[in-house]
Structure formats: structure tokens, C-alpha cells
Motif scaffolding. Structure first.
Motif, mmCIF file in Angstrom:
data_model
loop_
_atom_site.group_PDB
_atom_site.id
_atom_site.type_symbol
_atom_site.label_atom_id
_atom_site.label_comp_id
_atom_site.label_asym_id
_atom_site.label_seq_id
_atom_site.Cartn_x
_atom_site.Cartn_y
_atom_site.Cartn_z
ATOM 1 N N THR A 51 0.834 -1.193 0.000
ATOM 2 C CA THR A 51 0.000 0.000 0.000
ATOM 3 C C THR A 51 0.874 1.251 0.000
ATOM 4 O O THR A 51 1.772 1.365 0.829
ATOM 5 N N VAL A 144 -5.631 -2.596 -0.718
ATOM 6 C CA VAL A 144 -6.605 -1.918 0.151
ATOM 7 C C VAL A 144 -7.964 -2.565 -0.065
ATOM 8 O O VAL A 144 -8.391 -2.787 -1.196
ATOM 9 N N SER A 155 -5.648 -2.300 5.083
ATOM 10 C CA SER A 155 -4.509 -2.048 4.213
ATOM 11 C C SER A 155 -3.467 -3.124 4.494
ATOM 12 O O SER A 155 -3.218 -3.460 5.651
#
Length: 198
Positions: A51, A144, A155
């Protein structure tokens, strides 16, 4: 010869180290893959999805605006949860053969991915996406996820998960994930709860 020609062969090594757990130092050893890049650059198969930091910040701002809580989850031995998709073999380590167990056995076939295996991170991401899909999470971006019915966000940075939800939902998601994965949990923490995420 036939075994190594018809199957994917990877080298391994034993990595030793010290870990501080439960108030004392313990010796740890684990087998890892030794896969080298060779002549080719990384491909989609060997890409390690994570992420972006900006997205993590957005989730934290959403937590503050919506009055939610933050929980950090660490998945133990994540890659060992993932099935191999090819026939992968390794040489039986000398220390195993020296112990007298299967002294004449030359190869093992791997059923699960190993740390250090170049495609393990992508395979783990697919495995996690499948598990979260079973819990009614939609795939928003590579790493996500948002619950389809509730204000719950996750996440993923490889095997480290950041969970944003209210306390009850966070505990419920952690409990359900713990049925399939070995988790270390820190939180949930809100604005009013003192705490420090690992």
C-alpha cells in the motif's frame, strides 16, 4: 535427473537468528529460498504489492473523521500459508540427512511457499484477497480492502495489516481472520485510547 528437469528446482538455506519473545531471548532457525534474479528484471509474477504511504495516511484521516479505531495485525509465517502453484522441489538439507532421517532421500517437493521465493509475495496477496473476499470485503486497490456492508477498511503491506473499524467490528474481523491465520494483534486504538502500534 528426471525430477530436476521436469520440476522447478530452488536452492534453500537455513537462516539463524535471535528473537526477544515473552521476556527472554530465543534462538530461531528457518529455511528460506535462495532464488536469484538472473538475467531478467522483475515481472508481474514477482512484483511485491504494498500500500502506498499516501493511502495509509488517507485511511488514518478517515479513522479520525469517522470516529473509528486503528488496529495493527502481523501475520506469522504468511508465505507458509500459501499453496505452491507449480511442482517445486528442493534438495534435502545435509543437516536432515546427517540426522539419519531418510538418509537416501535426495529431494523434497514443496507444498507451500517459502520466504525468499520470488513469487511468494504476489501469491500471498492473492491468498489474502481470497480470504477477505470470503468475509465480504471488496478489493479497492492492490492492497486496500473495504467491507461491502460496514465501515471497515484493511490495508496490507505484505504480512502487516492495518485495520480501521469500530471496536466491535475490529474484534470480529480479527477473530474470523484468526481462524485461518496466526495473528499478532495490537489495538484497536482510538483517539481517546492511549497506545502505541508495533
Amino acid at each position: 535427473k528426471e525430477l530436476t528437469l521436469n520440476k522447478h528446482f530452488i536452492w534453500t538455506k537455513l537462516v539463524r537468528g535471535w528473537r526477544y519473545r515473552s521476556g527472554c531471548w530465543t534462538r530461531r532457525a528457518r529455511m528460506v529460498a535462495r532464488e536469484f534474479r538472473g538475467q531478467c528484471a522483475s515481472t508481474e509474477e514477482t512484483f511485491s504489492p504494498t500500500t502506498p504511504l499516501m493511502m495509509v495516511k488517507v485511511l488514518i484521516v478517515m479513522m479520525l473523521l469517522k470516529g473509528l479505531m486503528l488496529c495493527a495485525l502481523d501475520v506469522s509465517d504468511a508465505f507458509l500459508m500459501v499453496q505452491q502453484q507449480e511442482d517445486v522441489v528442493i534438495a534435502v538439507p545435509n543437516w536432515v540427512r546427517a540426522a539419519g532421517e531418510n538418509a537416501n532421500l535426495m529431494f523434497w517437493q514443496l507444498r507451500k511457499c517459502l520466504p525468499g521465493q520470488r513469487n511468494a509475495a504476489m501469491r500471498w496477496n492473492f491468498h489474502l484477497t481470497t480470504l477477505l473476499g470470503e468475509l465480504d470485503f471488496a478489493h479497492m486497490q492492490g492492497t486496500v480492502f473495504k467491507h461491502r456492508q460496514k465501515e471497515i477498511y484493511i490495508s496490507a503491506h505484505i504480512d502487516h495489516l492495518l485495520l480501521v473499524a469500530n471496536k466491535a467490528d475490529a474484534e470480529e474481523v480479527c477473530a474470523k481472520l484468526s481462524e485461518k491465520l496466526t495473528l499478532k494483534k495490537d489495538g484497536p486504538y482510538g483517539v481517546q485510547e492511549p497506545g502505541k502500534l508495533f
